[in-house]
Design an enzyme around this catalytic site. Structure first.
Site, PDB file in Angstrom:
ATOM      1  N   HIS A  67       0.811  -1.214   0.078  1.00 23.39           N
ATOM      2  CA  HIS A  67       0.047   0.056   0.032  1.00 23.39           C
ATOM      3  C   HIS A  67       0.831   1.060  -0.161  1.00 23.39           C
ATOM      4  O   HIS A  67       1.789   1.336   0.873  1.00 23.39           O
ATOM      5  CB  HIS A  67      -0.703  -0.052   1.117  1.00 23.39           C
ATOM      6  CG  HIS A  67      -1.830   1.186   1.355  1.00 23.39           C
ATOM      7  ND1 HIS A  67      -1.296   2.063   2.332  1.00 23.39           N
ATOM      8  CD2 HIS A  67      -2.748   1.762   0.593  1.00 23.39           C
ATOM      9  CE1 HIS A  67      -2.503   3.198   2.444  1.00 23.39           C
ATOM     10  NE2 HIS A  67      -3.063   2.708   1.126  1.00 23.39           N
ATOM     11  N   SER A  68       0.826   2.019  -0.927  1.00 24.70           N
ATOM     12  CA  SER A  68       1.232   3.427  -0.988  1.00 24.70           C
ATOM     13  C   SER A  68       2.854   3.329  -1.016  1.00 24.70           C
ATOM     14  O   SER A  68       3.057   2.812  -2.090  1.00 24.70           O
ATOM     15  CB  SER A  68       0.779   4.289   0.312  1.00 24.70           C
ATOM     16  OG  SER A  68       1.096   5.689   0.166  1.00 24.70           O
ATOM     17  N   TYR A  69       3.608   3.819   0.000  1.00 27.91           N
ATOM     18  CA  TYR A  69       4.984   3.716   0.047  1.00 27.91           C
ATOM     19  C   TYR A  69       5.378   2.067  -0.238  1.00 27.91           C
ATOM     20  O   TYR A  69       6.453   1.669  -0.672  1.00 27.91           O
ATOM     21  CB  TYR A  69       5.619   3.996   1.238  1.00 27.91           C
ATOM     22  CG  TYR A  69       6.975   3.537   1.726  1.00 27.91           C
ATOM     23  CD1 TYR A  69       8.209   4.027   1.133  1.00 27.91           C
ATOM     24  CD2 TYR A  69       6.883   2.611   2.686  1.00 27.91           C
ATOM     25  CE1 TYR A  69       9.111   3.239   1.557  1.00 27.91           C
ATOM     26  CE2 TYR A  69       8.259   2.157   3.104  1.00 27.91           C
ATOM     27  CZ  TYR A  69       9.366   2.289   2.667  1.00 27.91           C
ATOM     28  OH  TYR A  69      10.572   2.036   2.929  1.00 27.91           O
TER      29      TYR A  69
END
Length: 214
Positions: A67-69
């Site tokens: 998720h994301s990073y």
């Protein structure tokens, strides 16, 4: 960034109910592992967190979800453990190539957040909208370029799940549009905000079930 494995609780429950084995990870220096934060915690540290779990649990045919990073982390882990990872799912995440850093892939708005470090001098502050359990994030992990040794050709499936419900402009729109036109990717758009595992756990669990069962 700033979160722990607990942020996947709803999703984890649904996937385990469907018969999947799930390992939600908290990366070094974050949340319940925040006592391990220091200036040398970087992207390599977080990649090794994942690789160590794959090896320690002797996991194979794995679907890694970032998720994301976390897109930085799963890409590096798939490169370092090619015999264990079969599928990658990027959940409203950065999709790096060799030499990219999280810093190089985001907008100036995110960079301004990153450089607002806390009193340790080595971590980006928690945003006010985050869960109370969130903690500062080691900035070295955002600045370090990803080093890949191969082309990830062993990956059988790659999915991108785009959050279409950002309150303001999503930093991942261009990535989603590019990958939607790439026949090597399966893309999805869900109506929730950036934390799709909280906003759309049922739809997301169904996507992950299909990806893992591919």
């Amino acid at each position: 960034m700033c979160h722990g494995g607990w942020c996947f609780e709803q999703l984890t429950r649904r996937l385990r109910g469907a018969g999947h084995t799930v390992h939600p990870l908290t990366l070094t220096g974050l949340s319940e592992r925040s006592h391990l934060l220091h200036g040398t915690v970087n992207l390599d540290t977080h990649i090794q967190d994942v690789v160590a779990t794959l090896e320690g649990e002797n996991l194979r045919d794995v679907t890694l979800v970032g998720h994301s990073y976390g897109g930085m982390v799963i890409t590096g882990a798939a490169d370092r453990a090619p015999d264990r990872v079969r599928c990658l799912v990027y959940l409203d995440a950065v999709v790096p190539a060799h030499g990219d850093s999280c810093w190089s892939l985001v907008s100036d708005q995110e960079r301004r957040w990153y450089v607002d470090v806390d009193e340790t001098g080595c971590a980006s502050r928690v945003l006010p909208i985050f869960d109370a359990r969130a903690t500062s994030h080691p900035i070295a992990s955002l600045l370090q370029p990803l080093r890949l040794t191969g082309d990830l050709g062993h990956i059988e499936r790659r999915d991108y799940v785009y959050a279409a419900g950002w309150a303001d402009q999503s930093p991942f729109t261009t990535t989603y549009q590019k990958l939607s036109a790439d026949p090597g990717w399966t893309t999805h758009a869900l109506p929730g905000g950036h934390n799709l595992m909280r906003d759309n756990p049922d739809e997301l669990a169904a996507i992950l079930d299909r990806a893992a069962s591919h």
